[in-house]
Scaffold this motif. Structure first.
Motif, PDB file in Angstrom:
ATOM      1  N   GLU A   1       1.251  -1.373  -0.456  1.00 48.05           N
ATOM      2  CA  GLU A   1      -0.153   0.146   0.218  1.00 48.05           C
ATOM      3  C   GLU A   1       0.446   1.509  -0.188  1.00 48.05           C
ATOM      4  N   PRO A   2       2.139   1.040   0.454  1.00 41.63           N
ATOM      5  CA  PRO A   2       2.369   2.904   1.080  1.00 41.63           C
ATOM      6  C   PRO A   2       3.188   3.019  -0.006  1.00 41.63           C
ATOM      7  N   CYS A   3       4.099   1.839  -0.847  1.00 37.17           N
ATOM      8  CA  CYS A   3       4.405   2.324  -2.022  1.00 37.17           C
ATOM      9  C   CYS A   3       3.519   2.667  -3.286  1.00 37.17           C
ATOM     10  N   LEU A   4       2.718   1.934  -3.184  1.00 39.45           N
ATOM     11  CA  LEU A   4       0.995   2.198  -4.181  1.00 39.45           C
ATOM     12  C   LEU A   4       0.888   4.341  -3.883  1.00 39.45           C
ATOM     13  N   GLN A   5       0.829   4.086  -2.681  1.00 37.30           N
ATOM     14  CA  GLN A   5      -0.064   5.836  -2.495  1.00 37.30           C
ATOM     15  C   GLN A   5       1.569   6.997  -2.979  1.00 37.30           C
ATOM     16  N   LYS A   6       2.468   6.307  -3.246  1.00 36.80           N
ATOM     17  CA  LYS A   6       4.182   7.143  -3.551  1.00 36.80           C
ATOM     18  C   LYS A   6       3.703   7.006  -4.637  1.00 36.80           C
ATOM     19  N   MET A   7       2.903   6.297  -5.681  1.00 38.14           N
ATOM     20  CA  MET A   7       3.866   6.195  -7.161  1.00 38.14           C
ATOM     21  C   MET A   7       2.457   7.451  -7.262  1.00 38.14           C
ATOM     22  N   LEU A   8       0.805   7.246  -6.869  1.00 39.70           N
ATOM     23  CA  LEU A   8       0.310   8.015  -7.339  1.00 39.70           C
ATOM     24  C   LEU A   8       0.193   8.888  -6.930  1.00 39.70           C
ATOM     25  N   ASP A   9       0.978   9.555  -6.092  1.00 38.67           N
ATOM     26  CA  ASP A   9       1.380  10.884  -5.799  1.00 38.67           C
ATOM     27  C   ASP A   9       2.435  11.409  -7.024  1.00 38.67           C
ATOM     28  N   ILE A  10       3.317  10.465  -7.168  1.00 39.59           N
ATOM     29  CA  ILE A  10       3.841  10.608  -7.994  1.00 39.59           C
ATOM     30  C   ILE A  10       3.195  11.091  -9.331  1.00 39.59           C
ATOM     31  N   VAL A  11       2.794  10.397 -10.244  1.00 35.95           N
ATOM     32  CA  VAL A  11       1.280  10.656 -11.430  1.00 35.95           C
ATOM     33  C   VAL A  11       0.877  12.046 -10.971  1.00 35.95           C
ATOM     34  N   THR A  12       0.196  12.644  -9.868  1.00 36.41           N
ATOM     35  CA  THR A  12      -0.295  13.719  -9.253  1.00 36.41           C
ATOM     36  C   THR A  12       0.504  14.843  -9.258  1.00 36.41           C
ATOM     37  N   GLU A  13       1.875  14.687  -8.861  1.00 40.13           N
ATOM     38  CA  GLU A  13       2.614  15.953  -9.657  1.00 40.13           C
ATOM     39  C   GLU A  13       3.044  15.682 -10.794  1.00 40.13           C
ATOM     40  N   TRP A  14       3.132  14.880 -11.718  1.00 45.55           N
ATOM     41  CA  TRP A  14       3.446  15.126 -12.560  1.00 45.55           C
ATOM     42  C   TRP A  14       2.460  15.724 -13.576  1.00 45.55           C
ATOM     43  N   CYS A  15       1.210  15.398 -13.221  1.00 46.57           N
ATOM     44  CA  CYS A  15       0.132  15.638 -13.782  1.00 46.57           C
ATOM     45  C   CYS A  15      -0.254  17.202 -14.146  1.00 46.57           C
ATOM     46  N   GLU A  16       0.368  17.479 -12.588  1.00 46.67           N
ATOM     47  CA  GLU A  16       0.114  18.469 -12.233  1.00 46.67           C
ATOM     48  C   GLU A  16       1.620  19.839 -12.683  1.00 46.67           C
ATOM     49  N   ALA A  17       2.608  19.064 -12.637  1.00 44.26           N
ATOM     50  CA  ALA A  17       3.344  19.831 -13.704  1.00 44.26           C
ATOM     51  C   ALA A  17       2.601  19.972 -15.057  1.00 44.26           C
ATOM     52  N   TRP A  18       2.500  19.390 -15.845  1.00 42.76           N
ATOM     53  CA  TRP A  18       2.319  19.421 -17.815  1.00 42.76           C
ATOM     54  C   TRP A  18       0.570  19.712 -17.780  1.00 42.76           C
ATOM     55  N   LYS A  19       0.093  20.173 -16.707  1.00 42.66           N
ATOM     56  CA  LYS A  19      -1.529  21.161 -16.321  1.00 42.66           C
ATOM     57  C   LYS A  19      -2.387  19.721 -17.375  1.00 42.66           C
ATOM     58  N   LEU A  20      -2.678  18.453 -16.395  1.00 44.01           N
ATOM     59  CA  LEU A  20      -3.014  16.874 -17.247  1.00 44.01           C
ATOM     60  C   LEU A  20      -3.773  16.489 -16.199  1.00 44.01           C
ATOM     61  N   THR A  21      -5.043  15.863 -16.335  1.00 46.90           N
ATOM     62  CA  THR A  21      -6.588  15.866 -15.105  1.00 46.90           C
ATOM     63  C   THR A  21      -6.720  14.527 -15.183  1.00 46.90           C
ATOM     64  N   ILE A  22      -6.580  13.704 -14.098  1.00 41.43           N
ATOM     65  CA  ILE A  22      -7.043  12.851 -14.277  1.00 41.43           C
ATOM     66  C   ILE A  22      -8.340  11.935 -14.560  1.00 41.43           C
ATOM     67  N   ASN A  23      -9.506  11.382 -15.366  1.00 49.83           N
ATOM     68  CA  ASN A  23     -10.077  11.063 -14.999  1.00 49.83           C
ATOM     69  C   ASN A  23     -10.233  10.521 -14.042  1.00 49.83           C
ATOM     70  N   ASN A  24     -10.969  10.859 -12.547  1.00 51.03           N
ATOM     71  CA  ASN A  24     -11.203   9.988 -11.807  1.00 51.03           C
ATOM     72  C   ASN A  24     -12.331   8.900 -11.426  1.00 51.03           C
ATOM     73  N   SER A  25     -13.098   8.708 -12.729  1.00 54.47           N
ATOM     74  CA  SER A  25     -14.165   8.280 -12.661  1.00 54.47           C
ATOM     75  C   SER A  25     -13.855   6.991 -13.586  1.00 54.47           C
ATOM     76  N   LYS A  26     -12.369   6.560 -14.198  1.00 52.60           N
ATOM     77  CA  LYS A  26     -11.782   5.666 -14.921  1.00 52.60           C
ATOM     78  C   LYS A  26     -11.167   4.672 -13.908  1.00 52.60           C
ATOM     79  N   THR A  27     -10.596   5.892 -13.089  1.00 58.66           N
ATOM     80  CA  THR A  27      -9.066   5.602 -11.971  1.00 58.66           C
ATOM     81  C   THR A  27      -9.777   4.246 -11.185  1.00 58.66           C
TER      82      THR A  27
END
Length: 114
Positions: free
Chosen positions: A16-42
């Motif tokens: 679980e901690p590794c998965l949350q860390k990976m999700l945090d990295i994805v979130t940061e990357w998306c914010e940096a590149w101005k992308l959004t994540i479709n939470n209904s499909k995640t």
């Protein structure tokens, strides 16, 4: 002008901690590149033996809590939470039945033309 693109990303983590860390990295990357994540499909699938209870952890991505699901289709193959491939067999059977029905319909219509 807005551009709409869809991409699929699969994250596999040993705990679980590794998965949350990976999700945090994805979130940061998306914010940096101005992308959004479709939470209904995640969604989260907790792959485990049937004797192990589903994780009680809460996972977030892009400021949203992610829901658990019992299966996921990846590259045309359905993976269920217990890796039994029962859902995959069921979905393939349904697809084969639809294809056979369509083929039979075409054969019948072709015979009517003669």
């Amino acid at each position: 002008m807005s551009i709409y693109c869809t991409h699929e990303l699969l994250l596999l983590a040993p705990n679980e901690p590794c998965l949350q860390k990976m999700l945090d990295i994805v979130t940061e990357w998306c914010e940096a590149w101005k992308l959004t994540i479709n939470n209904s499909k995640t969604k989260i699938v907790h792959f485990r033996p049937p004797s192990i209870d589903i994780s009680q952890s809460t996972f977030t991505c892009g400021g949203h809590t992610l829901l658990f699901t019992d299966s996921y289709k990846y590259l045309g193959v359905w993976f269920d939470e217990h890796l039994t491939f029962q859902k995959n067999a069921k979905e393939l059977s349904k697809a084969a039945s639809r294809a056979l029905g369509a083929l039979c319909g075409k054969v019948i219509r072709a015979g009517e033309d003669n």
